[in-house]
Design an enzyme around this catalytic site. Structure first.
Site, short mmCIF file in Angstrom:
data_model
loop_
_atom_site.label_atom_id
_atom_site.label_comp_id
_atom_site.label_asym_id
_atom_site.label_seq_id
_atom_site.Cartn_x
_atom_site.Cartn_y
_atom_site.Cartn_z
N ASP A 295 0.44 -1.51 0.45
CA ASP A 295 -0.13 0.12 -0.13
C ASP A 295 0.59 1.50 -0.12
O ASP A 295 2.03 1.43 0.28
CB ASP A 295 -1.03 0.16 1.15
CG ASP A 295 -2.20 0.97 1.16
OD1 ASP A 295 -2.36 1.67 0.31
OD2 ASP A 295 -3.01 1.24 1.59
N HIS A 296 0.01 2.17 -0.07
CA HIS A 296 0.67 3.48 -0.34
C HIS A 296 0.87 3.87 0.94
O HIS A 296 -0.08 5.24 1.67
CB HIS A 296 0.30 4.88 -1.40
CG HIS A 296 0.61 3.74 -2.92
ND1 HIS A 296 -0.17 3.88 -3.91
CD2 HIS A 296 1.80 3.47 -3.36
CE1 HIS A 296 -0.16 3.65 -4.71
NE2 HIS A 296 1.54 3.16 -4.64
N HIS A 471 -5.18 4.43 0.34
CA HIS A 471 -6.70 3.91 0.68
C HIS A 471 -6.09 2.84 -1.00
O HIS A 471 -6.69 2.79 -2.30
CB HIS A 471 -7.63 4.44 0.32
CG HIS A 471 -7.76 5.17 0.82
ND1 HIS A 471 -8.98 6.64 0.61
CD2 HIS A 471 -7.48 5.60 2.90
CE1 HIS A 471 -8.66 7.16 2.00
NE2 HIS A 471 -7.99 6.08 2.95
N HIS A 472 -4.73 2.27 -1.52
CA HIS A 472 -4.24 1.58 -2.69
C HIS A 472 -4.04 0.33 -2.51
O HIS A 472 -2.74 0.06 -2.46
CB HIS A 472 -3.36 2.49 -3.01
CG HIS A 472 -3.72 4.33 -3.98
ND1 HIS A 472 -2.74 4.81 -3.82
CD2 HIS A 472 -4.94 4.37 -3.61
CE1 HIS A 472 -3.88 5.82 -3.64
NE2 HIS A 472 -5.01 5.75 -4.11
N PRO A 473 -4.15 -0.20 -2.10
CA PRO A 473 -3.61 -1.71 -1.34
C PRO A 473 -3.86 -2.59 -2.35
O PRO A 473 -4.92 -2.24 -3.48
CB PRO A 473 -4.92 -2.75 0.04
CG PRO A 473 -6.29 -1.54 -0.46
CD PRO A 473 -6.02 -0.16 -0.87
#
Length: 554
Positions: A295-296, A471-473
């Site tokens: 994730d980021h 919110h980029h898993p």
């Protein structure tokens, strides 16, 4: 008596909505789409500037948080995921960004994801897209289901950010989804006529009246039914009532980077010892399930101002302006309320030795607290610093075989300290940008990290204390050719189980450098062709940064 369909799709998020549309389009295939959340008919899901309110609504969220993160001072962080038709596309920031073109070449050339190079996936990006501002561009499409729009009327602070950044010598970028996404500029969003364009509104709603498509909401999937190595259906719960559907041809998991590995594990597909410890009957030993989660991570510079130019906050003038904006929106569906607030970004390299951008900055023309809130909380603005190519990775696992139990989400932020260095670099650059003359009229003062936080040790402590996800898993059911380290092959078929695929961000071989929704849509488009046996479109031969035939030689 069990219902029987040709295809059963688990998860009504971005990928599930695309698949439901494409697989049912011929009128012959019977398709069931199972979503754990409700229908997406609440007003808060339609107004673009209501993104914070949408995220804060518990009825539309899984309520996930990470495990305690050693790299964050042994604390967890909230990791929102949509639990509603449209999934996270119904509650996210609506950003349309595909990823750097060379990201996909890495998938094909370095990760064994044959057929997923940029030139091979570009036709699928184009297929979905309805992007009038870039009509005629070989990198874009018009007439697709998903409307992509320019910011309708950005906050003046957004233009200040772009001018201040380019004034420091950072390159400008006019199209973050074109040949070269490096630079700073305004970004596009999935917004149609002033309303959020979720993948439910774009793909599912036009197909809802098809007699061969059944949509089941408020249904929590327990597991995939596997018999003799074949996926034959799905067991789910409506309330506490168990039900089953059967699949003649395939079961497709599109439950997301957390949901898909969790369903696989509950179905008996995963590491044998872990499954036995939880009392789950082992159907297939596949220890790579859940492994590789990325994730980021991000931290922010935030300033306070007594000026009322910002998108949220209370003052006499701003209230009058907001009333006017609201009237404009209600009458004509246009104006600032029809935008997604965070309308400018930058993708940059932290050093000349880095081959392509590893840092993302996002400008926020609003005061942002640690949690999404519905009401204004003051005037301010800031910049998010994001490690766009995180090296740290973790896993998704189960705490219990109970489908109502939340999975264990452990991305292990900053386990590789190179990620910390990227975020630190971004915060320093953000401060330089905010100190440019373009921001002088706003009379601001820094409140986070604060004037006292200057040396690297203090910055690192601040980053570890305040880091959140953007919110980029992805990457928890990785795609590739190595059977020892991946969950699905390049056709997205789960190894060792017939009739079962995974189609969502969990199959990313590596995390793309940026927002993930557009890439998930692309994956679902390509998966639909694979499932239906359609011939893949011809690769699009265009120059792009990082390719053998790159911009310098085009």
């Amino acid at each position: 008596m069990n219902e029987i369909f040709d295809y059963v799709i688990v998860g009504g998020g971005s990928a599930g909505c695309v698949l439901a549309n494409r697989l049912s389009a011929n009128g012959r295939n019977s398709v069931a789409l199972i979503e754990a959340g409700p229908k997406d008919d609440h007003w808060v899901l339609t107004i673009p500037t209501g993104v914070a309110a949408a995220l804060s609504k518990p009825q539309f969220s899984w309520g996930y948080e990470s495990t305690n993160q050693a790299g964050l001072g042994n604390r967890p962080f909230v990791t929102p995921r949509g639990k509603v038709l449209g999934g996270s596309s119904s509650v996210n920031g609506m950003v349309y960004f595909r990823g750097h073109p060379a990201d996909f070449d890495d998938w094909a050339e370095k990760e064994g994801a044959t057929g997923w190079s940029y030139r091979e996936v570009l036709p699928y990006f184009i297929r979905s897209e309805d992007n009038p501002p870039f009509a005629g561009s070989p990198y874009h499409g018009t007439g697709g289901e998903m409307r992509v729009a320019n910011p309708p009327r950005p906050n003046p602070l957004v233009h200040s950010f772009v001018k201040a950044s380019t004034g420091l010598g950072l390159p400008a970028c006019d199209d973050f989804n074109g040949a070269d996404p490096e630079g700073v500029g305004l970004r596009q969003a999935t917004i149609r006529d002033g309303r959020r364009e979720s993948m439910s509104t774009a793909f599912l709603r036009p197909a809802r009246d098809r007699q061969n498509l059944t949509v089941i909401t408020d249904a929590l999937v327990e597991k995939v039914l596997i018999e003799n190595g074949q996926a034959v259906g799905v067991r789910y719960l409506v309330g506490d009532q168990p039900k089953e559907v059967r699949a003649r041809l395939e079961v497709i998991l599109s439950a997301g980077a957390y949901g898909s590995p969790a369903v696989l594990l509950r179905s008996g597909v995963g590491d044998t010892q872990e499954l036995q410890r939880l009392g789950i009957t082992v159907k297939h030993h596949l220890p790579s399930v859940g492994v590789g989660l990325r994730d980021h991570p991000s931290a922010a510079v935030q300033v306070y101002t007594d000026k009322d130019y910002t998108s949220y906050g209370v003052s006499a003038r701003s209230m009058l302006r907001n009333i006017g904006n609201l009237a404009e929106y209600l009458l004509w569906r246009r104006g600032p309320i029809g935008g997604n607030v965070f309308e400018a970004t930058a993708f940059l390299r932290t050093s000349p030795e880095v081959e392509r951008p590893d840092l993302q900055l996002v400008f926020m023309p609003a005061h942002r607290g640690p949690k999404p809130t519905l009401l204004p909380i003051g005037h301010g603005y800031g910049i998010l610093s994001i490690a766009a190519r995180p090296k740290s990775y973790g896993r998704v696992s189960l705490a219990s075989a109970d489908p109502a139990a939340k999975p264990l989400i452990d991305p292990r932020f900053y386990e590789d300290e190179d990620d910390l260095a990227v975020v630190r670099h971004g915060l320093k650059l953000a401060r330089r940008i905010l100190n440019q003359s373009e921001f002088s009229p706003y009379g601001s003062r820094e409140i986070l990290p604060g004037a006292a936080v200057r040396d690297e040790a203090a910055l690192d402590e601040y980053i570890r204390r305040t880091t959140v996800t953007v919110h980029h898993p992805g990457c928890s059911c990785r795609m590739g050719s190595d059977p020892e380290t991946t969950v699905v092959d390049p056709q997205l078929k789960v190894r060792g189980i017939r009739g079962l695929r995974v189609v969502d961000a969990s199959v990313f071989p590596t995390l793309i450098a940026g927002n993930t929704n557009a890439a998930v849509v692309m994956i679902a488009e390509k998966a639909a062709d694979m499932i239906l046996g359609n011939r893949a479109p011809a690769p699009v031969d265009v120059p792009y940064a990082g390719s053998a035939r790159d911009l310098a030689t085009a």
